[in-house]
Structure formats: C-alpha cells, structure tokens
Scaffold this active site. Structure first.
Site, PDB file in Angstrom:
ATOM      1  N   TYR A 273      11.921  -3.912  -7.044  1.00  0.00           N
ATOM      2  CA  TYR A 273      10.739  -3.760  -7.908  1.00  0.00           C
ATOM      3  C   TYR A 273       9.757  -2.706  -7.442  1.00  0.00           C
ATOM      4  CZ  TYR A 273       6.030  -4.755  -9.649  1.00  0.00           C
ATOM      5  OH  TYR A 273       4.776  -4.634 -10.165  1.00  0.00           O
TER       6      TYR A 273
ATOM      7  N   ASN B  82       0.522   0.415   5.880  1.00  0.00           N
ATOM      8  CA  ASN B  82       1.261  -0.289   4.835  1.00  0.00           C
ATOM      9  C   ASN B  82       2.062  -1.401   5.503  1.00  0.00           C
ATOM     10  OD1 ASN B  82       4.213   0.544   2.851  1.00  0.00           O
ATOM     11  ND2 ASN B  82       2.756  -1.120   2.609  1.00  0.00           N
ATOM     12  N   GLY B  83       1.789  -2.633   5.077  1.00  0.00           N
ATOM     13  CA  GLY B  83       2.507  -3.773   5.658  1.00  0.00           C
ATOM     14  C   GLY B  83       1.547  -4.908   5.924  1.00  0.00           C
TER      15      GLY B  83
ATOM     16  N   GLY C 294      -0.584   0.659  -4.931  1.00  0.00           N
ATOM     17  CA  GLY C 294      -1.897   0.101  -4.676  1.00  0.00           C
ATOM     18  C   GLY C 294      -2.924   0.649  -5.627  1.00  0.00           C
TER      19      GLY C 294
ATOM     20  N   CYS D  64       0.841  -1.186   0.000  1.00  0.00           N
ATOM     21  CA  CYS D  64       0.000   0.000   0.000  1.00  0.00           C
ATOM     22  C   CYS D  64       0.876   1.236   0.000  1.00  0.00           C
ATOM     23  CB  CYS D  64      -0.876   0.019   1.251  1.00  0.00           C
ATOM     24  SG  CYS D  64      -1.895  -1.462   1.390  1.00  0.00           S
TER      25      CYS D  64
HETATM   26  P1  AMP Z   1       5.177 -13.075 -13.431  1.00  0.00           P
HETATM   27  O1  AMP Z   1       4.520 -13.139 -14.734  1.00  0.00           O
HETATM   28  O2  AMP Z   1       4.217 -13.508 -12.348  1.00  0.00           O
HETATM   29  O3  AMP Z   1       6.464 -13.793 -13.350  1.00  0.00           O
HETATM   30  O4  AMP Z   1       5.429 -11.552 -13.119  1.00  0.00           O
HETATM   31  C1  AMP Z   1       6.696 -11.001 -13.232  1.00  0.00           C
HETATM   32  C2  AMP Z   1       6.571  -9.549 -13.541  1.00  0.00           C
HETATM   33  O5  AMP Z   1       5.761  -8.906 -12.580  1.00  0.00           O
HETATM   34  C3  AMP Z   1       7.902  -8.857 -13.534  1.00  0.00           C
HETATM   35  O6  AMP Z   1       7.971  -8.129 -14.736  1.00  0.00           O
HETATM   36  C4  AMP Z   1       7.883  -7.941 -12.335  1.00  0.00           C
HETATM   37  O7  AMP Z   1       8.335  -6.659 -12.694  1.00  0.00           O
HETATM   38  C5  AMP Z   1       6.454  -7.859 -11.918  1.00  0.00           C
HETATM   39  N1  AMP Z   1       6.279  -8.094 -10.472  1.00  0.00           N
HETATM   40  C6  AMP Z   1       7.177  -8.485  -9.581  1.00  0.00           C
HETATM   41  N2  AMP Z   1       6.653  -8.599  -8.352  1.00  0.00           N
HETATM   42  C7  AMP Z   1       5.369  -8.258  -8.468  1.00  0.00           C
HETATM   43  C8  AMP Z   1       4.297  -8.154  -7.541  1.00  0.00           C
HETATM   44  N3  AMP Z   1       4.472  -8.433  -6.254  1.00  0.00           N
HETATM   45  N4  AMP Z   1       3.091  -7.778  -8.023  1.00  0.00           N
HETATM   46  C9  AMP Z   1       2.927  -7.492  -9.319  1.00  0.00           C
HETATM   47  N5  AMP Z   1       3.897  -7.567 -10.234  1.00  0.00           N
HETATM   48  C10 AMP Z   1       5.119  -7.947  -9.826  1.00  0.00           C
END
Ligand code: AMP
Length: 456
Positions: free
Chosen positions: A242, A102-103, A28, A2
């Site tokens: 990220y 947030n958390g 979020g 968040c």
């Molecule tokens: P995936 O297709 O599930 O492997 O998603 C990987 C992609 O989602 C990468 O391009 C990351 O930049 C992004 N990503 C990484 N962590 C998250 C997260 N917690 N929520 C949404 N997207 C993410």
C-alpha cells in the site's frame, strides 16, 4: 509514516528538497519541513499540512546553502503539533544538527527517561528527538562515528537523514525496515525514501542505503560505516502492498510490479467465476486490479472514480462523518455498474469504514453482486514500526473471521490473499520481510508507549 529527502553539494539544495518532498507527500500529509545549512548557519522552516500549501519562494529564500534535508510527516494518533513537525534543528557545542526520521523506535521512552535523568530537556514528544540528544552528547570525532554511536542500542525502525553542519548523513536500522535510496545529481549526493523523489529532481539512482549502514557525505567525498552484518531483514511488506508509490523502487524492487503480482496471485487464490468485470479502489489498488484482470481473464473497468481534491480538511471525527467522506472521495460509474456482478479489488482493509461505505455506494449504483478481493491478508494487529494502522480494537479483522468481515462490510463474497501468497509475490520474497500486522509475528517486543502516541 514519513517521507525523507536530503541533498548535499547543490546550489539549489532547498528548492530541490521541496521538489523531492512533493513526490513523498503520500508518505505524510500532517506537516512538512526543510532545514538547510549555509556557512556556519542552519535555517529551518516547518509547517503544518501539505507542503505545497505553505512552502513558496519566500520560504525557500530563507533557506540558502548547498546542504538541505526535508521531511513529510504522516498523521498519527499522537499530537499533531508544530513542535512534533520535522526536521528537528538544534544548535550544539559542535555547530548545528538537523534530523529527519522515518520509522518508529521501540525503546524511545526508556532512552528518553535516561537522558532526562541526566539533565536533557526535550522540546517535542517525538521519539526521534532521542537521537538528536544522543548525537549532541557524542564525543566521537567524525560525524559518521557520532551517528553510529547515537543509534547504537536504539531498537525499532528507522531510516534517518541527519545534517551535522555541512555533512549530510544517512542511516538505516540493521533490519532495513524502512526504505532509503541514494542517488546523484550534477555531482551532488541525494537521498530519498523512495526513488520517485529521485526521479522528480532528475537524480540518477545509485543504490539503496544498506540495512545497518551509516553514510557520510562531505567536501572530501563519501564514507560509510557498515553496522549491518548478519542481521535478519525485516523489510516492511506493507510498503509494497500500500504505502510506497507504484512508480518507485523500494528495497530494490518495483512497487508497480509487486502490486501487479499480488493481484495475479489473488486471482489464483480467490477467483470470481461468473463475474462480469473487475475494478480497483483507486489509486492504491490499480496495479493489483490489473494483475487480477490479467490472471482471471475478467475485463478491467474504470468503474469507480476518485476525487483527488479531498484533503485532510474533510476529516470528520464521527462515524457518520467518515461515511460521508467516502462518498465525497469516491463515486461509482452507474452506467458501468448497473445490473452487473462486480469484483472490487482493494489493497487492504483496515477499519473497514472505507469498504463498507464503498459497498453501499456500489450497490446503490445498481451492482447486482459485489465480490471483494483484497491483495493482502487480514490486518490483525497494529504496526509498531512506523505505519499508522489503528488500534487493535479498531481493526475490523482483529476479532472476526473472514465470513464475519464479509457480513460486516456487506459483500457477497470476500477473499484475502494468504500470507504465503503475499510473501511469494513481492520482489525478493518470501523471506526477510516484517509482516507483523498480518501475522502477529512481531520481531521486537511492543514499544512501551504505543506508536504515534505522545511519550509524555
Ligand atoms: P479502512 O476504511 O480503514 O478499512 O481503510 C482501508 C483503505 O485505506 C484501503 O483502501 C487502503 O488502501 C487504505 N489504507 C491502508 N492502510 C492505510 C493506512 N495505514 N493509512 C491510511 N490508509 C490506509
């Protein structure tokens, strides 16, 4: 995950909060809300979806006052309802309480059961509501002492903004899991998850809220309670990898610099000799790809284009739908890809869905070889501390070797940054970070209820 923002002592408190939340929308997108306090009255508006779509002048006119706080909520696997949108707002014997969190709390279920056994009635399934109840019950005299008492015994990750009438309070858990910065604007005090939200309102960064610290801001000034001495730090390394925006500073370090350093390190650990160029999966891997290019000497190409208008409305429950989503969101530049040996840099692989879809798009655009480089280690476990990371069963690297992941996603080679490499690349590393999702070293026991799930 968040985003939280708060301000005290400004005539445009709610409008500035809305502006600040725009910069925290990436933290979020499921729901958003603002609470403002004015002369004995507190008003709150919470909406589903993006802030910009439902918050306009009409809403802001209903939020007068010089003290406000706001929240953007990240999509989780739990219930996505307006009851679970924040900030929470309740009336209690001492006036009004507003709260934005947030958390993720690790022991919220037990604390909630205790409260319910003593007559508390909950109106949401959010772990954060536990803190609201504990605040309302506290008999401490000052607002900061109430908050310090309310969070005593709470385990897990929290950065909090709380309003008790016209006192604005900020707090971070003792381990500093989630970021929270403090700034100043025209004599008003501002708090925000990331400094990019201070920038957008024109506030000057003062310092971070310290791990374990409780800060109160009211008409008489700023007071602090320092609860954080000698605690191990568990700052979330994924904020650098990220989550945070690259134009922010979190935990005192530049996110852009961190990502560039991660990319440079990745190029040292996993070079791609003989490749024609490197490109990023935009936007989160842009800085890492730049670092990889600098270190490796491979040219950086803008070979993959992202459509910024693909919103949450396009979310599809089926795998076929998810693949279609990748195609709508990204398109390779055929003229650049055709016939080339390419290095694709992404910041992380979670389920592998995006990557698998991208690799097939890139091959269809004519790439001869696809070498994937990832600026963090394989994600092998869920996050219990506030990042929605999917269940273990869905994580592509949880049960597979790197070679098996490479086979699954269809690349010619795959290189992940090592844990040591990541921790040494980020600012103020290698110690004091939580890397449980990569290493399996969880600093706490798992929560009784999985993160993001309802507590009922
Ligand atoms: P995936 O297709 O599930 O492997 O998603 C990987 C992609 O989602 C990468 O391009 C990351 O930049 C992004 N990503 C990484 N962590 C998250 C997260 N917690 N929520 C949404 N997207 C993410």
């Amino acid at each position: 995950m968040c985003g939280i923002f708060g301000i005290r002592g400004h005539a445009n408190a709610a409008a500035l909060t809305q502006l600040g939340l725009y910069s925290l929308q990436h933290r979020g997108q499921e729901s958003a809300g603002i609470v403002a306090y004015d002369n004995g009255r507190a008003n709150g508006i919470r909406v589903m979806g993006l802030l910009g779509e439902s918050f306009g002048p009409r809403e802001l006119a209903q939020l007068p006052g010089r003290t406000a706080l706001g929240h953007t909520r990240y999509s989780t696997t739990g219930s996505s309802t307006i009851e679970n949108a924040q900030p929470a707002l309740v009336a209690f014997r001492g006036g009004h309480i507003g709260l934005a969190h947030n958390g993720n709390l690790v022991n919220a279920t037990e604390l909630r059961q205790d409260l319910e056994a003593n007559g508390s009635i909950f109106s949401s399934t959010m772990d954060s509501e536990v803190i609201v109840h504990r605040l309302a019950r506290s008999h401490a005299t000052s607002p900061e002492a109430k908050l310090a008492e309310a969070i005593e015994g709470i385990e897990g990750a929290y950065s909090l903004l709380v309003l008790i009438n016209d006192t604005l309070l900020a707090a971070r858990d003792r381990h500093g899991w989630r970021p929270l910065a403090m700034g100043t604007l025209d004599g008003a005090t501002v708090f925000a998850s990331e400094t990019c939200a201070l920038d957008i309102v024109g506030a000057t960064y003062v310092r971070d809220v310290k791990p374990g610290e409780v800060i109160a801001v009211d008409a008489s000034g700023i007071r602090t309670i320092d609860r954080g001495r000698n605690n191990p730090l568990h700052r979330c390394v994924f904020e650098y990898v990220y989550f945070a925006r690259p134009d922010s500073r979190v935990f005192g370090g530049s996110v852009a610099r961190a990502r560039r350093a991660l990319g440079r390190r990745l190029a040292i650990e996993h070079p791609a000799p003989g490749a024609d160029f490197v490109f990023a999966v935009p936007d989160s891997a842009n800085a890492a790809a730049l670092g990889f290019s600098e270190e490796s000497g491979l040219p950086l190409e803008l070979a993959l284009i992202r459509n910024h208008y693909v919103g949450r409305t396009f979310i599809q429950p089926t795998q076929a739908g998810r693949n279609a989503k990748v195609k709508v969101k990204y398109n390779p530049v055929r003229e650049i890809m055709d016939g080339k040996k390419v290095v694709m840099v992404d910041d992380s692989i979670v389920r592998g869905t995006t990557t698998r879809g991208l690799v097939s798009l890139i091959r269809a655009a004519g790439a001869r070889e696809v070498h994937m480089r990832v600026s963090s280690p394989p994600i092998t476990g869920p996050c219990y501390y506030g990042i929605d990371m999917a269940d273990r069963a869905e994580l592509i690297a949880a049960q597979r070797s790197v070679e098996e992941v490479a086979g699954e996603i269809g690349v010619d080679s795959l290189g992940y940054l090592s844990l040591e490499g990541m921790l040494n690349a980020v600012p103020d590393g290698p110690d004091g970070f939580c890397h449980a999702c990569f290493s399996g070293q969880y600093p706490t026991r798992p929560p009784t209820v999985p993160p993001g799930k309802c507590t009922e």
